[in-house]
Structures are given as structure tokens and as C-alpha cells.
Design a protein around this motif. Structure first.
Motif, PDB file in Angstrom:
ATOM      1  N   TRP A  41      -9.001  -7.618  -7.197  1.00 15.47           N
ATOM      2  CA  TRP A  41      -8.382  -7.895  -5.902  1.00 15.47           C
ATOM      3  C   TRP A  41      -8.524  -6.678  -4.994  1.00 15.47           C
ATOM      4  O   TRP A  41      -8.531  -5.539  -5.475  1.00 15.47           O
ATOM      5  N   PRO A  42      -8.582  -6.895  -3.688  1.00 16.03           N
ATOM      6  CA  PRO A  42      -8.727  -5.775  -2.750  1.00 16.03           C
ATOM      7  C   PRO A  42      -7.396  -5.059  -2.512  1.00 16.03           C
ATOM      8  O   PRO A  42      -6.331  -5.588  -2.833  1.00 16.03           O
ATOM      9  N   ALA A  43      -7.469  -3.882  -1.933  1.00 11.16           N
ATOM     10  CA  ALA A  43      -6.299  -3.093  -1.502  1.00 11.16           C
ATOM     11  C   ALA A  43      -5.217  -3.029  -2.579  1.00 11.16           C
ATOM     12  O   ALA A  43      -4.073  -3.409  -2.343  1.00 11.16           O
ATOM     13  N   PRO A  44      -5.554  -2.534  -3.765  1.00 12.69           N
ATOM     14  CA  PRO A  44      -4.606  -2.595  -4.880  1.00 12.69           C
ATOM     15  C   PRO A  44      -3.297  -1.842  -4.649  1.00 12.69           C
ATOM     16  O   PRO A  44      -2.239  -2.342  -5.041  1.00 12.69           O
ATOM     17  N   THR A  45      -3.344  -0.686  -4.015  1.00 16.80           N
ATOM     18  CA  THR A  45      -2.096   0.061  -3.799  1.00 16.80           C
ATOM     19  C   THR A  45      -1.206  -0.671  -2.813  1.00 16.80           C
ATOM     20  O   THR A  45       0.019  -0.793  -3.028  1.00 16.80           O
ATOM     21  N   ALA A  46      -1.784  -1.179  -1.733  1.00 13.10           N
ATOM     22  CA  ALA A  46      -0.997  -1.936  -0.754  1.00 13.10           C
ATOM     23  C   ALA A  46      -0.397  -3.184  -1.391  1.00 13.10           C
ATOM     24  O   ALA A  46       0.785  -3.500  -1.179  1.00 13.10           O
ATOM     25  N   LEU A  47      -1.187  -3.895  -2.210  1.00 12.96           N
ATOM     26  CA  LEU A  47      -0.668  -5.085  -2.880  1.00 12.96           C
ATOM     27  C   LEU A  47       0.425  -4.732  -3.889  1.00 12.96           C
ATOM     28  O   LEU A  47       1.382  -5.487  -4.052  1.00 12.96           O
ATOM     29  N   ALA A  48       0.287  -3.594  -4.552  1.00 11.11           N
ATOM     30  CA  ALA A  48       1.324  -3.169  -5.495  1.00 11.11           C
ATOM     31  C   ALA A  48       2.641  -2.911  -4.758  1.00 11.11           C
ATOM     32  O   ALA A  48       3.705  -3.334  -5.215  1.00 11.11           O
ATOM     33  N   TYR A  49       2.556  -2.231  -3.607  1.00 10.14           N
ATOM     34  CA  TYR A  49       3.767  -2.001  -2.816  1.00 10.14           C
ATOM     35  C   TYR A  49       4.353  -3.317  -2.300  1.00 10.14           C
ATOM     36  O   TYR A  49       5.567  -3.518  -2.327  1.00 10.14           O
ATOM     37  N   LEU A  50       3.492  -4.225  -1.842  1.00  7.78           N
ATOM     38  CA  LEU A  50       3.977  -5.523  -1.355  1.00  7.78           C
ATOM     39  C   LEU A  50       4.635  -6.323  -2.479  1.00  7.78           C
ATOM     40  O   LEU A  50       5.683  -6.940  -2.277  1.00  7.78           O
ATOM     41  N   ALA A  51       4.014  -6.299  -3.653  1.00 10.26           N
ATOM     42  CA  ALA A  51       4.598  -6.998  -4.799  1.00 10.26           C
ATOM     43  C   ALA A  51       5.947  -6.391  -5.156  1.00 10.26           C
ATOM     44  O   ALA A  51       6.918  -7.115  -5.425  1.00 10.26           O
ATOM     45  N   GLY A  52       6.024  -5.060  -5.143  1.00 14.51           N
ATOM     46  CA  GLY A  52       7.294  -4.394  -5.442  1.00 14.51           C
ATOM     47  C   GLY A  52       8.374  -4.750  -4.444  1.00 14.51           C
ATOM     48  O   GLY A  52       9.517  -5.047  -4.821  1.00 14.51           O
ATOM     49  N   LEU A  53       8.035  -4.741  -3.174  1.00 14.41           N
ATOM     50  CA  LEU A  53       9.011  -5.092  -2.132  1.00 14.41           C
ATOM     51  C   LEU A  53       9.455  -6.542  -2.290  1.00 14.41           C
ATOM     52  O   LEU A  53      10.651  -6.848  -2.214  1.00 14.41           O
ATOM     53  N   PHE A  54       8.497  -7.436  -2.527  1.00 16.31           N
ATOM     54  CA  PHE A  54       8.833  -8.850  -2.726  1.00 16.31           C
ATOM     55  C   PHE A  54       9.768  -9.024  -3.917  1.00 16.31           C
ATOM     56  O   PHE A  54      10.789  -9.707  -3.827  1.00 16.31           O
ATOM     57  N   GLU A  55       9.410  -8.427  -5.051  1.00 19.95           N
ATOM     58  CA  GLU A  55      10.239  -8.573  -6.251  1.00 19.95           C
ATOM     59  C   GLU A  55      11.648  -8.029  -6.031  1.00 19.95           C
ATOM     60  O   GLU A  55      12.631  -8.652  -6.454  1.00 19.95           O
TER      61      GLU A  55
END
Length: 146
Positions: A41-55
Motif C-alpha cells: 500500500w502507498p504512504a505507509p506512515t500516513a496510513l499508519a497514523y490514520l489507522a491509529g487515529l481511527f482506532e
């Protein structure tokens, strides 16, 4: 014990993992970003932060019973998608013994089953609501179930 207390305890237990995981991803997204990279998947760090915020946010919403149905449907979908993307299939770490890779594959299958089970619990919560001990109940947002 009243049904509303049991539902509250269920919400607490369902939310703990997402709150802790979300906080962990926001504090250090490195391992999650690595898994995202491995999935292509693209932009892994941004997606990790987004996933963390969502969770974190969705977990807190379930904990307090705020917009519970929406949060529950979203968390059910999240659990299924992350299970399929990150926990389906065999694990093959180069230079690991076959037995170690086999054990990792079994653990991965258990994680997939955990995600499916959690998705089911969230669908039940979405269908039946957060109970009387919730923000939704205090604001009149709890809908009657069919």
C-alpha cells in the motif's frame, strides 16, 4: 447483573484493544507502517497514523457509547479489511526454519479469526445498540431495534 451493565462491560472489552492499538500507532507507527509497506500500500506512515487515529477515536466512541452504531459498523469493516489484508495467507520469513514459519502462519490464522470474531461482535452492538448506560441513550440517539 442487568442487561445494560453487561452491554457496558461488553463495550469496554471491545474498545480496549482499539484504544490501546490506536494510541500505540500514534506513538510509534513504525511497525504498522512496515506491515502496510509489506502489503504494497502507498504512504505507509500516513496510513499508519490514520489507522491509529481511527482506532483511537472509534474505540473511545464505543467505550462511551457515542454514535455507537456508526462506530461499530466502521470498526467491523476495519476488522474485516485488516484481517484480509494483513492476516490471511502463509508467513514466510526468509532464512527462518520451516517450523518457525509454520508457527507464524498459525498465529496469523488465529489473528484472522480474531478479526472475524470482533467484526461479529461489532455487528451485534450496531444492531442492538449501546444500552442505557451510554451517551447515545442520554441524548436520545438510541434507536429502537426491530
Amino acid at each position: 447483573m442487568s442487561q445494560n451493565v453487561i452491554v457496558l462491560i461488553g463495550r469496554i472489552l471491545l474498545s480496549i484493544m482499539f484504544i490501546m492499538s490506536g494510541f500505540g500507532k500514534l506513538a510509534d507507527p513504525t511497525s504498522t507502517a512496515g506491515m502496510i509497506t509489506g502489503a504494497g500500500w502507498p504512504a505507509p506512515t500516513a496510513l499508519a497514523y490514520l489507522a491509529g487515529l481511527f482506532e483511537l477515536v472509534a474505540g473511545i466512541a464505543v467505550l462511551v457509547g457515542f454514535q455507537t452504531r456508526i462506530a461499530s459498523y466502521l470498526l467491523a469493516a476495519f476488522a474485516l479489511v485488516t484481517g484480509l489484508v494483513f492476516h490471511s495467507g502463509a508467513i514466510n520469513v526468509p532464512d527462518f526454519p520451516a517450523a518457525a514459519n509454520g508457527l507464524l502462519t498459525v498465529f496469523n490464522q488465529i489473528m484472522m479469526m480474531k478479526n472475524i470474531t470482533i467484526a461479529g461482535a461489532f455487528l451485534v452492538l450496531a444492531a442492538f445498540g449501546p444500552g442505557a448506560l451510554s451517551v447515545d441513550a442520554r441524548t436520545g440517539k438510541v434507536l429502537a431495534t426491530a
